[in-house]
Structures are given as structure tokens and as C-alpha cells.
Design a protein around this motif. Sequence first.
Motif: not given
Length: 465
Positions: A354-363, A407-408, A375-376, A436-443
Motif C-alpha cells: 500500500n506504500v509506493v516506493n518513489l525513486s528520485r525521478p518519481g518524486i 489517495v496515494k 492526491p499523494w 501532502f501533494f494536492p490534486k490540483h496544485s504543484s506545491y
Amino acid sequence: MALSFTSSSAVHGSSLYSSFEQPKDSFLDAQFGSSQPLGWLNLPSTAVKFSRRRCAVKPLNAEPKRKDSIVPSAATIVAPGWVEKVEVEDYEKLANELENASPLEIMDKALEKFGNDIAIAFSGAEDVALIEYARLTGRPFRVFSLDTGRLNPETYKFFDEVERHYGIRIEYMFPDAVEVQALVRSKGLFSFYEDGHQECCRVRKVRPLRRALKGLRAWITGQRKDQSPGTRSEVPVVQVDPVFEGMDGGVGSLVKWNPVANVKGQDVWKFLRTMNVPVNSLHAKGYISIGCEPCTRPVLPGQHEREGRWWWEDSKAKECGLHKGNIKEETLNGNGTVHANGTSTNADLFVTENVVNLSRPGIENLLKLENRKEPWVVVLYAPWCQFCQAMEGSYVELAEKLAGSGVKVGKFRADGEEKTFAQQELQLGSFPTILFFPKHSSYPIKYPSEKRDVDSLLAFVSALR
């Protein structure tokens, strides 16, 4: 270990009790009683503030045996204009002062200082010595134990003997029925033999313990330095709990007392025989350290007592999660390995589907997206960080609760070569940092609180999703 609550009026003639809020979503809790969920404590500050308020309420699933066991309501009345005082205690200093004190003196100090807000953790093994020391102080005391549902029959009989001997009622904390059912249905009854005991212990022991400790300001354990060479050799007689939090929540809200930390196992047994107290009959069959039946076996002469626990795993990291704060950065953690030069490679954290392992390119891609499909929530962590280790259970539980919600949940290892990038681009200040990465915001929005229990994290996500 079985975790329950009891109280004894001892010589003082009245017992003080604490209330525990019942969760609404657990059948077992509805039947037997429970406290509200507890999150992971993140920062082991040694100077801690505790309020002095007290209340007289009924303990978990126990009826008072005497009419005078409830404190008169007048004792809880606060005069108008009264300002609550706050006690500041340096527990590292106190530990040094009590280093050479007897277990009886340490127990007396603990009960005197915390009164109704402290309880003895009783596992059904030789820590019955704790109950005997508490009785000898002449002070009221409370006892709790975790019933995992997989204890030996001899252990249950022992609980009954202890209750009768001391005239107390042990009240048990039980695992959540739905969680146990899901674990057994998906992985079977003995999955821990294949992938380690941590998942089963988290469901059957750690989460019930977290609920119980949420209703306390301190707890008393039977940890000894000679019990486990890899994890308990430096256990102090008193400490701020590095993993769990108490009723006030947040940093340093729970104190952990270990009155027999400096006592050898053989001396504990001399004390038990001298005082003629009941002991678990399993001890006579070669069992020394006693836990759940499938994970405990007798040891041979000359073997260390912890070799009878989780014998299929590494001998230097044998903690079920109740005392996970004992495991240091350089200690083996689960599947960690030690190299010839003495350095260690820690096992990764938050390992679940249930937890995605993000790489540097992924993040980096996640940062660039202005219109995400969902959202993430992402934790920036380091496997060696004790605060990240402390919140592992709550973050995994968060991921389980958010599964299928839209929610990811992810993780990004932000130490080593990635630390500078994380500090510059991801607001990393210290480990762990939760974004927290909102659905409609890059920040991304940084989680601002030190409370990292699953309820607090869920509230944060729900407010922003």
C-alpha cells in the motif's frame, strides 16, 4: 505479552482509575473495552511537561470491589481562578539518580509520582515481580496485559492465579477482530514463519498497546538489561518513551519505568521464590521468556532466554514492537545485515504493497505535475532514523486505511546523496518529513505537527484532499 488493567487498593484503602475511550469500529473493543488509538511518539525529549490534573473514573472493564474505591467527587472540584501548574522533569537526570536504587525504591517513586496515571505491563512471565514490588510499596496500583488470542493455556491459568493471589482484576486489551481476520484470511495462521513476526505482532500486540497507553502518562515494564544483548543492554530505569505517546499526546507525553533494569534474571527468581508468589508453570518446562504459543519454545541449558523467542529470526533484534525504541541505528533491524567492518545495512521501512516506493525521478515527476489524477501523501525518511522507525506502524496503518480511497501513499528515502535535493526541493528539515501533494496544485503541503499517530495523519489528509 498480554496487556490488561487492574487496580489494587493496597494499604491506602482507595483505588484511582482512568477512563479509556471506546473505539466504535471494533467488535472486541465493544465487548471488552478499549482506549482511543495512540500514535507514535517521535521525539524522546528528556525534559517533559506533565499537567497535574487528576480524575476519578472507572478502569477498563472492571467493577470496583469496594464502595470507597472511587475518589469523592469533591476531590476533583477546581476552585475558580485556579491556574493548573505544570511539572517539568528531567528524566535522564532522574535515571542517573536512581541508577543504583533498588527495584522497590524505583517502583515506589513511579507510583508516587504518577498515581492513577501509571500502570504495570504484565506479560504472564517473571514480571509478576513487578506486581509484588507494587504490593510492597503499600500504594494503589494498576496492572494491564495484552491478550493476543494465541497465548499458552498455562499463561491464562497463571493470570487467574495472580488475580486470586493479589485480590486484583486483570483487564485485558484485545486486538481488533477485523484486522486479525484480514491478516489470517490473506496470509494464513503462520505467515510469520515465512516473512517475519513484525506484521502479526503489530496487529495483535502493538496496536492494542498503543490504545491502552493513550490513557496513561506512564507505564511500568519488566525489561532487564540481561534479557536481550542486542536491544536491552542499555535500558535505563526510567526514560521518556521513544515510541509511544500518552494521554496528553505529542512529544514526551509518556514515561517508561523499568524498575528491574539492573537486576539479573537469577536474582529476580530468587526474589520470587523468597516471596512465594505464583509463577507460570511453563517456566518449569524450560520456558524462560514467554510470549505467544507459536513463537515461544523452551531453551536448552546454556542458551540465552531470548533464543526461545522467534528462533527463526536474527538473534540480535528480537523485539516485537512493544519496546522497538531499544533498537538502535547500528542494531540489526529485521532483515538487516552486518558487514565485516562492523557497519550495518538497515532493513527498509514502510514495506507494504500500500506504500509506493518513489525513486528520485518519481518524486521529481510528482513535483512537476500541476494536475494530478489523485492526491499523494509522501514521507521523506531514512531507514536508520529512530523517529522514522517509531512511526512505521502508524504510517503503514495510514496506507491501509487509505487503500482504495483515491489517495496515494508513498515514501522517498531522503538521506545520503538525496538529502540536499530533499532540503532544497522538498522542505526536508528533519526525518521524518511528511508532505501532502494536492490534486490540483504543484506545491506540496508540509505536515506541521509532531503527532504522527494514524488519527492525526488521517485528519491532515482529510482536511486537504
